[in-house]
Design an enzyme around this catalytic site. Sequence first.
Site, short mmCIF file in Angstrom:
data_model
loop_
_atom_site.label_atom_id
_atom_site.label_comp_id
_atom_site.label_asym_id
_atom_site.label_seq_id
_atom_site.Cartn_x
_atom_site.Cartn_y
_atom_site.Cartn_z
N CYS A 24 0.84 -1.21 0.00
CA CYS A 24 0.00 0.00 0.00
C CYS A 24 0.87 1.26 0.00
O CYS A 24 1.54 1.56 0.98
CB CYS A 24 -0.92 -0.07 1.22
SG CYS A 24 -1.58 1.50 1.76
N CYS A 55 0.15 4.02 2.54
CA CYS A 55 0.62 3.64 3.88
C CYS A 55 2.08 4.06 4.04
O CYS A 55 2.49 4.53 5.09
CB CYS A 55 0.52 2.13 4.08
SG CYS A 55 -1.17 1.51 3.99
#
Lengths: 324, 106
Positions: B31, B34
């Site tokens: 991700c 993230c």
Amino acid sequence: MDTSKIWDVVVVGGGPAGMTAAIYTQRSLLETLIVEQLMPGGNVAITNKVENYPGFNEISGGELSKRMEDQVKNLGVEFLSGQVESISQDEDLKYVTLSDGSYLQTKSIILSTGAGWRNLGVPGERKFTGRGVSYCGTCDGPFFKDKVIAVVGGGDTALDESLYLERFASKIFLIHRRDAFRGAKIFQDRVLKNPKIEVVWNSVVTEIQGDQIVNNLRLKNTKTGEEKDLPVEGVFIFIGQEPNTKFLKTFCDLDKYGYIITDQEMHTRVDGIFAAGDVRKKNLYQIATAVGDGAIAGYMIIKYLEELKCKEEEKNECNADQNS
Amino acid sequence: MSAMQIKTADFESEVLKSEIPVIIDFWAEWCMPCKMIAPILDELSKEFEGKIKVGKLNVDQERELAIKYNIVSIPTILFFKSGEIVDTLIGAVPKSNIKSKIEDLL
């Protein structure tokens, strides 16, 4: 960050446009600072696959933006992590105020804040964001393994993301309000041939419903007006962009959607302030065009600062003449 | 101290029974957003040391906790106070947004 320093160029937003502009200004030995609120690369960093940027048959958005960042940092461009609250100017300088109240002083500014994903604006969308409503396939796709989901949109992003999400979902309904896609033909072919993707033409989502997480979409046919339910466990929304220009207020000319109006050389209405990339009003929003805008903006800033220096020198000479 | 990795085994002692508020960032290797907020969380962990705990929970390794908290979008930050969720932030957001929510917790 030393706030008494006067930068030659402050670039607001570290996506491809801002980073390219910084490459040009830094190589002209102008002291350049990029202010970025999250991470260099912007929307490219979360793009699944880039296939239309020259030099790469196929590269992940994350990899491409990392390469750009490395190149810019190697040149010595400084990065500041911060959120810009407003910009202003007086006779001498321009000021970039950050959300922590501090401000930067600079001779010129490039606005390359890009654009965020546009919302549908229907009931349930906000409530279920992160609860089945998503705007990022590469972030949330794996949570929908073997699930039935919907994708909303008909442009490049919607098509590309459907083709990415297909590896996780058991079935994808691609909901589009018209009877033809806008996205690239090569994506259209792949989508239409994909057995897991079913296109729902001429339809709009009128409500997103659920319990803890999304379980149903209310759809309306744009031709017949007929409404129906579509049970899904997730919905990914890719219906275009909204420019990040709220902090500008009335500082530059914006079009009715909020995009900054510039001339072909990236000048805004304000002398010494340039705009580049997705934040600018134009016809094609791509990494390639962002990079093009950035190069032009960088070059025009180099010119602008040269002229500014000339004018100052003339003024000094003039003052010297008067004093003699 | 940087943000600490939280495992299912320590979740109860480190989060639910913590004497100070805890914020937990649900994340995964794949991700990108993230990764965008990871350094911000480390900074906040240092800035608020002793006042709040900042933890990170890998959704691939701790699947059951991610399912229990209905995580279907990352990054998601849950704000815990006395074992209860009092606030949620979804998606990569600037540091100032996370900071103001932390200040609300104190």
